[in-house]
Scaffold this motif. Structure first.
Motif, PDB file in Angstrom:
ATOM      1  N   MET A   1      -6.443 -29.379  29.101  1.00 52.69           N
ATOM      2  CA  MET A   1      -5.702 -28.176  28.814  1.00 52.69           C
ATOM      3  C   MET A   1      -6.326 -27.503  27.595  1.00 52.69           C
ATOM      4  N   SER A   2      -6.597 -26.216  27.708  1.00 56.01           N
ATOM      5  CA  SER A   2      -7.186 -25.510  26.571  1.00 56.01           C
ATOM      6  C   SER A   2      -6.083 -24.819  25.779  1.00 56.01           C
ATOM      7  N   THR A   3      -6.321 -24.711  24.499  1.00 50.03           N
ATOM      8  CA  THR A   3      -5.333 -24.032  23.652  1.00 50.03           C
ATOM      9  C   THR A   3      -5.859 -22.657  23.283  1.00 50.03           C
ATOM     10  N   LYS A   4      -4.964 -21.745  23.231  1.00 52.08           N
ATOM     11  CA  LYS A   4      -5.331 -20.378  22.885  1.00 52.08           C
ATOM     12  C   LYS A   4      -5.063 -20.187  21.398  1.00 52.08           C
ATOM     13  N   LYS A   5      -6.042 -19.674  20.709  1.00 47.64           N
ATOM     14  CA  LYS A   5      -5.889 -19.438  19.282  1.00 47.64           C
ATOM     15  C   LYS A   5      -5.570 -17.967  19.041  1.00 47.64           C
ATOM     16  N   ILE A   6      -4.587 -17.755  18.206  1.00 49.80           N
ATOM     17  CA  ILE A   6      -4.169 -16.407  17.870  1.00 49.80           C
ATOM     18  C   ILE A   6      -4.334 -16.223  16.373  1.00 49.80           C
ATOM     19  N   SER A   7      -4.900 -15.099  15.984  1.00 55.57           N
ATOM     20  CA  SER A   7      -4.985 -14.836  14.553  1.00 55.57           C
ATOM     21  C   SER A   7      -3.940 -13.789  14.196  1.00 55.57           C
ATOM     22  N   ILE A   8      -3.262 -14.011  13.125  1.00 53.03           N
ATOM     23  CA  ILE A   8      -2.229 -13.094  12.655  1.00 53.03           C
ATOM     24  C   ILE A   8      -2.794 -12.344  11.465  1.00 53.03           C
ATOM     25  N   GLY A   9      -2.642 -11.027  11.490  1.00 53.46           N
ATOM     26  CA  GLY A   9      -3.172 -10.182  10.436  1.00 53.46           C
ATOM     27  C   GLY A   9      -2.452 -10.411   9.113  1.00 53.46           C
ATOM     28  N   THR A  10      -2.907  -9.695   8.123  1.00 56.34           N
ATOM     29  CA  THR A  10      -2.310  -9.829   6.800  1.00 56.34           C
ATOM     30  C   THR A  10      -0.929  -9.195   6.772  1.00 56.34           C
ATOM     31  N   LYS A  11      -0.121  -9.653   5.858  1.00 57.53           N
ATOM     32  CA  LYS A  11       1.229  -9.149   5.701  1.00 57.53           C
ATOM     33  C   LYS A  11       1.158  -7.731   5.115  1.00 57.53           C
ATOM     34  N   PRO A  12       1.938  -6.785   5.698  1.00 57.25           N
ATOM     35  CA  PRO A  12       1.902  -5.428   5.161  1.00 57.25           C
ATOM     36  C   PRO A  12       2.444  -5.389   3.730  1.00 57.25           C
ATOM     37  N   THR A  13       1.912  -4.483   2.961  1.00 60.76           N
ATOM     38  CA  THR A  13       2.387  -4.350   1.585  1.00 60.76           C
ATOM     39  C   THR A  13       3.430  -3.251   1.516  1.00 60.76           C
ATOM     40  N   ALA A  14       4.327  -3.363   0.590  1.00 64.45           N
ATOM     41  CA  ALA A  14       5.380  -2.362   0.420  1.00 64.45           C
ATOM     42  C   ALA A  14       4.950  -1.366  -0.638  1.00 64.45           C
ATOM     43  N   LYS A  15       4.170  -0.393  -0.219  1.00 68.87           N
ATOM     44  CA  LYS A  15       3.711   0.633  -1.145  1.00 68.87           C
ATOM     45  C   LYS A  15       4.807   1.678  -1.300  1.00 68.87           C
ATOM     46  N   PRO A  16       5.087   2.116  -2.518  1.00 67.94           N
ATOM     47  CA  PRO A  16       6.086   3.176  -2.677  1.00 67.94           C
ATOM     48  C   PRO A  16       5.564   4.497  -2.125  1.00 67.94           C
ATOM     49  N   ALA A  17       6.473   5.305  -1.604  1.00 68.91           N
ATOM     50  CA  ALA A  17       6.078   6.603  -1.069  1.00 68.91           C
ATOM     51  C   ALA A  17       5.611   7.496  -2.207  1.00 68.91           C
ATOM     52  N   PRO A  18       4.629   8.331  -1.955  1.00 72.53           N
ATOM     53  CA  PRO A  18       4.162   9.243  -3.006  1.00 72.53           C
ATOM     54  C   PRO A  18       5.295  10.164  -3.455  1.00 72.53           C
ATOM     55  N   ALA A  19       5.281  10.554  -4.722  1.00 69.92           N
ATOM     56  CA  ALA A  19       6.319  11.427  -5.280  1.00 69.92           C
ATOM     57  C   ALA A  19       6.373  12.752  -4.528  1.00 69.92           C
ATOM     58  N   ALA A  20       5.231  13.222  -4.064  1.00 68.94           N
ATOM     59  CA  ALA A  20       5.202  14.490  -3.332  1.00 68.94           C
ATOM     60  C   ALA A  20       6.033  14.399  -2.050  1.00 68.94           C
ATOM     61  N   ALA A  21       6.023  13.257  -1.408  1.00 69.04           N
ATOM     62  CA  ALA A  21       6.800  13.084  -0.178  1.00 69.04           C
ATOM     63  C   ALA A  21       8.290  13.159  -0.485  1.00 69.04           C
ATOM     64  N   ASP A  22       8.729  12.510  -1.555  1.00 66.46           N
ATOM     65  CA  ASP A  22      10.140  12.562  -1.946  1.00 66.46           C
ATOM     66  C   ASP A  22      10.561  13.987  -2.267  1.00 66.46           C
ATOM     67  N   ALA A  23       9.729  14.710  -2.981  1.00 64.39           N
ATOM     68  CA  ALA A  23      10.044  16.090  -3.350  1.00 64.39           C
ATOM     69  C   ALA A  23      10.157  16.961  -2.107  1.00 64.39           C
ATOM     70  N   TRP A  24       9.276  16.751  -1.137  1.00 60.09           N
ATOM     71  CA  TRP A  24       9.309  17.537   0.091  1.00 60.09           C
ATOM     72  C   TRP A  24      10.605  17.288   0.852  1.00 60.09           C
ATOM     73  N   VAL A  25      11.007  16.030   0.977  1.00 59.54           N
ATOM     74  CA  VAL A  25      12.222  15.690   1.714  1.00 59.54           C
ATOM     75  C   VAL A  25      13.439  16.320   1.046  1.00 59.54           C
TER      76      VAL A  25
END
Length: 78
Positions: A1-25
């Motif tokens: 029986m062969s095993t399938k290997k899966i690679s999991i990407g890096t964990k996303p980072t929680a970057k704050p939204a740019p100030a310009a985006a907040d001002a627009w909203v």
């Protein structure tokens, strides 16, 4: 029986939204379009719900659309 290997990407980072985006909203003007909807929750007897659901299924309509139409008939267009 062969095993399938899966690679999991890096964990996303929680970057704050740019100030310009907040001002627009905060400063944007809502576009003209359909009126925003509000949710209304009511309790009805099970037998009434079953009847409404069956009738809507036979007509191919949604319960929400039927109730909305009845409310508009009673209270008119706002």
């Amino acid at each position: 029986m062969s095993t399938k290997k899966i690679s999991i990407g890096t964990k996303p980072t929680a970057k704050p939204a740019p100030a310009a985006a907040d001002a627009w909203v905060e400063s944007r003007v809502p576009a003209e379009g359909p009126e925003p909807m509000k949710r209304l929750t009511i309790d009805v007897p099970e037998s009434l719900h079953r009847t409404i659901k069956a009738q809507c299924a036979m007509r191919g309509t949604k319960i929400a659309d039927e109730v909305r139409e009845l409310l508009l008939q009673k209270y008119g267009q706002a």
